[in-house]
Write a protein that holds these residues in place. Structure first.
Motif, PDB file in Angstrom:
ATOM      1  N   ARG A 299       0.842  -1.205   0.000  1.00 12.83           N
ATOM      2  CA  ARG A 299       0.000   0.000   0.000  1.00 12.83           C
ATOM      3  C   ARG A 299       0.874   1.251   0.000  1.00 12.83           C
ATOM      4  NH1 ARG A 299      -3.521  -3.212   3.456  1.00 12.83           N
ATOM      5  NH2 ARG A 299      -2.449  -2.595   5.347  1.00 12.83           N
ATOM      6  N   ASN A 302       2.465   1.802  -3.441  1.00  9.53           N
ATOM      7  CA  ASN A 302       1.527   2.407  -4.395  1.00  9.53           C
ATOM      8  C   ASN A 302       1.426   3.908  -4.168  1.00  9.53           C
ATOM      9  OD1 ASN A 302       1.028  -0.113  -5.378  1.00  9.53           O
ATOM     10  ND2 ASN A 302      -0.907  -0.401  -4.308  1.00  9.53           N
ATOM     11  N   TYR A 303       1.306   4.283  -2.911  1.00  8.26           N
ATOM     12  CA  TYR A 303       1.155   5.704  -2.585  1.00  8.26           C
ATOM     13  C   TYR A 303       2.410   6.491  -2.996  1.00  8.26           C
ATOM     14  CZ  TYR A 303       1.337   9.975   0.126  1.00  8.26           C
ATOM     15  OH  TYR A 303       1.483  11.286   0.478  1.00  8.26           O
ATOM     16  N   GLN A 306       3.011   6.887  -6.831  1.00  7.42           N
ATOM     17  CA  GLN A 306       2.086   7.870  -7.408  1.00  7.42           C
ATOM     18  C   GLN A 306       2.452   9.300  -6.981  1.00  7.42           C
ATOM     19  OE1 GLN A 306      -2.456   8.615  -6.899  1.00  7.42           O
ATOM     20  NE2 GLN A 306      -2.213   6.606  -7.839  1.00  7.42           N
ATOM     21  N   ARG A 365      17.585   6.856  -3.768  1.00  6.84           N
ATOM     22  CA  ARG A 365      16.804   5.758  -3.176  1.00  6.84           C
ATOM     23  C   ARG A 365      15.950   6.301  -2.045  1.00  6.84           C
ATOM     24  NH1 ARG A 365      19.146   0.926   0.501  1.00  6.84           N
ATOM     25  NH2 ARG A 365      18.868   2.567   2.066  1.00  6.84           N
ATOM     26  N   MET A 372       2.801   5.838   7.249  1.00  7.56           N
ATOM     27  CA  MET A 372       2.098   6.638   6.239  1.00  7.56           C
ATOM     28  C   MET A 372       2.152   8.114   6.605  1.00  7.56           C
ATOM     29  SD  MET A 372       0.966   5.577   3.407  1.00  7.56           S
ATOM     30  CE  MET A 372      -0.131   6.902   2.960  1.00  7.56           C
ATOM     31  N   GLN A 376       3.640  10.845   4.121  1.00  5.21           N
ATOM     32  CA  GLN A 376       2.853  11.976   3.624  1.00  5.21           C
ATOM     33  C   GLN A 376       3.566  13.304   3.906  1.00  5.21           C
ATOM     34  OE1 GLN A 376      -0.913  10.469   5.427  1.00  5.21           O
ATOM     35  NE2 GLN A 376      -1.825  11.170   3.522  1.00  5.21           N
TER      36      GLN A 376
ATOM     37  N   GLU B   9      -8.473  -4.176   1.031  1.00  7.05           N
ATOM     38  CA  GLU B   9      -7.417  -3.174   1.246  1.00  7.05           C
ATOM     39  C   GLU B   9      -7.988  -1.929   1.910  1.00  7.05           C
ATOM     40  OE1 GLU B   9      -3.686  -3.140  -0.546  1.00  7.05           O
ATOM     41  OE2 GLU B   9      -4.340  -4.720   0.786  1.00  7.05           O
ATOM     42  N   THR B  24      -5.455   9.797  -0.736  1.00 10.04           N
ATOM     43  CA  THR B  24      -4.317   8.966  -0.305  1.00 10.04           C
ATOM     44  C   THR B  24      -4.687   7.489  -0.352  1.00 10.04           C
ATOM     45  OG1 THR B  24      -3.581  10.739   1.137  1.00 10.04           O
ATOM     46  CG2 THR B  24      -2.715   8.558   1.607  1.00 10.04           C
ATOM     47  N   ALA B  27      -4.588   6.134  -3.780  1.00 14.94           N
ATOM     48  CA  ALA B  27      -3.206   5.875  -4.227  1.00 14.94           C
ATOM     49  C   ALA B  27      -2.676   4.590  -3.607  1.00 14.94           C
ATOM     50  CB  ALA B  27      -2.312   7.049  -3.840  1.00 14.94           C
ATOM     51  N   MET B  28      -2.974   4.389  -2.332  1.00 19.54           N
ATOM     52  CA  MET B  28      -2.476   3.190  -1.649  1.00 19.54           C
ATOM     53  C   MET B  28      -3.058   1.909  -2.251  1.00 19.54           C
ATOM     54  SD  MET B  28      -2.726   4.613   2.239  1.00 19.54           S
ATOM     55  CE  MET B  28      -1.939   3.327   3.198  1.00 19.54           C
ATOM     56  N   VAL B  29      -4.322   1.990  -2.662  1.00 22.08           N
ATOM     57  CA  VAL B  29      -4.985   0.807  -3.233  1.00 22.08           C
ATOM     58  C   VAL B  29      -4.689   0.703  -4.728  1.00 22.08           C
ATOM     59  CG1 VAL B  29      -7.244  -0.310  -3.532  1.00 22.08           C
ATOM     60  CG2 VAL B  29      -6.777   0.958  -1.462  1.00 22.08           C
ATOM     61  N   ASN B  30      -4.144   1.774  -5.300  1.00 25.84           N
ATOM     62  CA  ASN B  30      -3.852   1.834  -6.729  1.00 25.84           C
ATOM     63  C   ASN B  30      -5.138   1.837  -7.556  1.00 25.84           C
ATOM     64  OD1 ASN B  30      -2.010   2.155  -8.684  1.00 25.84           O
ATOM     65  ND2 ASN B  30      -1.378   0.021  -8.829  1.00 25.84           N
TER      66      ASN B  30
END
Lengths: 403, 167
Positions: A299, A302-303, A306, A365, A372, A376, B9, B24, B27-30
């Motif tokens: 998760r 993914n965040y 993006q 890197r 989270m 953020q 999720e 947010t 984005a985390m779950v895509n």
């Protein structure tokens, strides 16, 4: 006090460069309230049942040496794990060594196979210790640079271009530190052909195997033709959140292990007894917790991917580990300049890509193994930093014109 | 009910922190923001997401300290409705913060919160014990809350012991 004369020291050691990570660590450590995306370890504490098993082991007085390659009970669990999880079969009796971290497993692997002058292909960007380990074992590390165009993936062509009559082995880390790149089964099979063709030994660092997010993990040892030439390196640090325990293991054909265990017995004797009991518990009873950690990293990956792309730091989506390796080329800064300015201006620590080899220039890197909330906040600060930058076109052109 | 991976999720993220923004979370779950909002709406209407409570340690707030008691209740089940009818009569009291049907030495376990011992004593003697079918009650006062709903109360502060930069 007068410095010791240089002739006191080994030429090999004198030629070793200090780790780029360590250099940056000193700067980051001198600044307070830093949000760190620089850490290469899980933010989870080792699951309680594993800690409890080690405590119980101490309480019961398991303070002696174990067999050189580790407790048989642990080696049995390791072979069960490798069979069930990756479908590779090893004998617990003579094909496994429990080591003090995966780094030591790499060390004894290179020492066991290299003669002076032998070349080892290292897929870059690469973990900081690979080249020094090869050099300390008397070999010559030969970097293979991968690029962002194909997600930093190694191809058979890379091997063909780098191999020489002196090439003895290749070291592959998938998922990779620092790029997070994960090879799939088809890509591995193609690479395997090239490895077989040139009769190379494969040292396969699979320490991030538990942390893959999009596809099932395939061990290189499970690929046709690879088992007999592969030294499989793995450990408990990353998947089980056990970095400070320094417990790793290797599995290989018997002939390899026979040689490696000799080095291990003369240098280390065995891994700490009580910690091996913790590792047994890790393999037996913590699959749910490992899975929960994996989901959490996914998760966050993914965040972060993006978010970084949205602020102009182009970033491929890595299939594993807990790092992203975004390009900072647009800024016109070098990796070191970018990391340093970001740290000084916004107190966010990332690691310059050059710490992982020359091919890391133009990248940094970022580890997303942090909460989270911290991620953020880090993105908020990085957004501010990017907005404040004056893109230095001339510098950029100069820096990257040859890449 | 079988849920999709995306729905699972979203639940995990909300369980950890329900104040994460939809952007947010998406984005985390895509996935897209719209899809995330739809998933949350569906989970709410299916009563899988029951509520979004804040877990507050009132014992730290001056003047707001509550007395909490856990009460074991033995009841006579009623033909046709079993324990449900008496359970419903009990959980309607606003003082009751949780109620479970248990196996073992007693039938219902309930937690109540009150401002004072007297308030709790009054509840037990006048409201709870007088309900038809309630045979007996055993009241235990909670002395200190260490962990609730998976959250540790007042434990040592979580500090990141890792080096700022490491391999």
């Amino acid at each position: 006090m007068r410095n010791a004369p240089q002739h006191y020291f080994s030429e090999t050691v004198k030629e070793l460069k200090p780790s780029g990570i360590r250099k940056f660590f000193d700067l980051a450590a001198s600044i307070e309230d830093v949000i760190s995306l620089g850490v290469g370890e899980p933010d989870f504490v080792t699951p309680w049942s594993i800690r409890e098993a080690a405590i119980l082991s101490l309480e019961e007085g398991f303070t002696s040496y174990t067999a050189n390659p580790g407790l048989l009970e642990l080696r049995q669990e390791i072979t069960k794990y490798l069979k069930n999880r990756f479908d590779v079969q090893y004998s617990p009796i003579d094909q496994v060594i429990v080591t003090v971290g995966a780094s030591l497993a790499l060390d004894i692997a290179f020492r066991a196979i290299l003669n002076p002058g032998d070349e080892v292909l290292i897929v870059e960007p690469a973990f900081v210790s690979y080249s020094p380990l090869v050099a300390m074992a008397g070999g010559n590390p030969v970097p293979i640079a991968t690029t962002a165009d194909n997600g930093f993936k190694l191809t058979p062509e890379h091997i063909e271009n780098a191999v020489t009559p002196k090439t003895k082995a290749i070291l592959i880390c998938s998922p990779n530190n620092p790029t997070g790149t994960c090879l799939n089964k088809k890509e591995m099979a193609e690479i395997a052909h090239a490895i077989e063709k040139h009769d190379l030994i494969l040292v396969s660092d699979e320490v991030y195997a538990e942390l893959t997010y999009d596809e099932d993990y395939t061990s290189f040892a499970a690929i046709d033709g690879m088992y007999e030439r592969t030294i499989l390196i793995n450990g408990f640090s990353k998947g089980f959140a056990m970095t400070g325990w320094r417990l790793g293991f290797l599995a290989a054909p018997k002939a390899f292990v026979e040689q490696m265990v000799k080095i291990f017995q003369y240098t280390t004797m065995c891994a700490p007894h009580m910690l091996q009991h913790g590792a047994i518990e890790a393999l037996r009873n913590t699959s749910d917790e490992v899975e929960n950690m994996r989901k959490s990293y996914r998760r966050r990956r993914n965040y972060v991917v993006q978010a970084l792309n949205s602020i102009g730091l182009d970033c491929h989506t890595p299939g594993g580990a807990f790092y992203v390796f975004p390009s900072i080329k647009k800024t016109g800064l070098t990796s070191e300049q970018f990391a340093e300015e970001l740290l000084l201006k916004e107190k966010v620590a990332v690691v310059p890509g050059t710490a992982f080899g020359e091919s890391g220039e133009g990248y940094v890197r970022c580890s997303y193994a942090t909460s989270m909330e911290q991620l953020q906040e880090a993105i908020k600060r990085m957004t501010r930093f990017m907005e404040s930058l004056e893109i230095r076109d001339i510098q950029k052109e100069k820096l990257y014109s040859n890449q | 009910m079988k849920l999709t991976n995306e729905e699972l999720e979203v639940l995990s993220i909300l369980e950890e922190n329900h104040r994460v923004s939809v952007e947010t979370m998406a984005a985390m779950v895509n996935t897209t923001v719209e899809n995330t909002m739809e998933i949350i709406k569906k989970l709410e209407s299916d009563k899988i997401i029951v509520s979004y409570p804040a877990l507050i340690d009132w014992s730290k707030v001056e003047g707001k300290e509550n007395i909490v008691a856990m009460i074991e209740v033995k009841v006579t089940p009623k033909r046709g409705v079993g324990f449900d009818e008496v359970a419903e009569r009990i959980y309607r009291f606003p003082e009751v913060t949780s109620l479970y049907l248990m196996s073992g030495a007693y039938d219902l376990s309930l937690t109540i919160e009150g401002k004072s011992m007297t308030e709790i004593a009054t509840f037990v003697s006048e409201k709870l014990s007088t309900i038809e079918n309630v045979i007996s009650t055993t009241t235990h006062f909670m002395l200190k809350k260490y962990k609730h709903d998976g959250v540790v109360f007042g434990g040592s502060k979580d500090t990141d012991r890792r080096m700022v930069v490491s391999p």
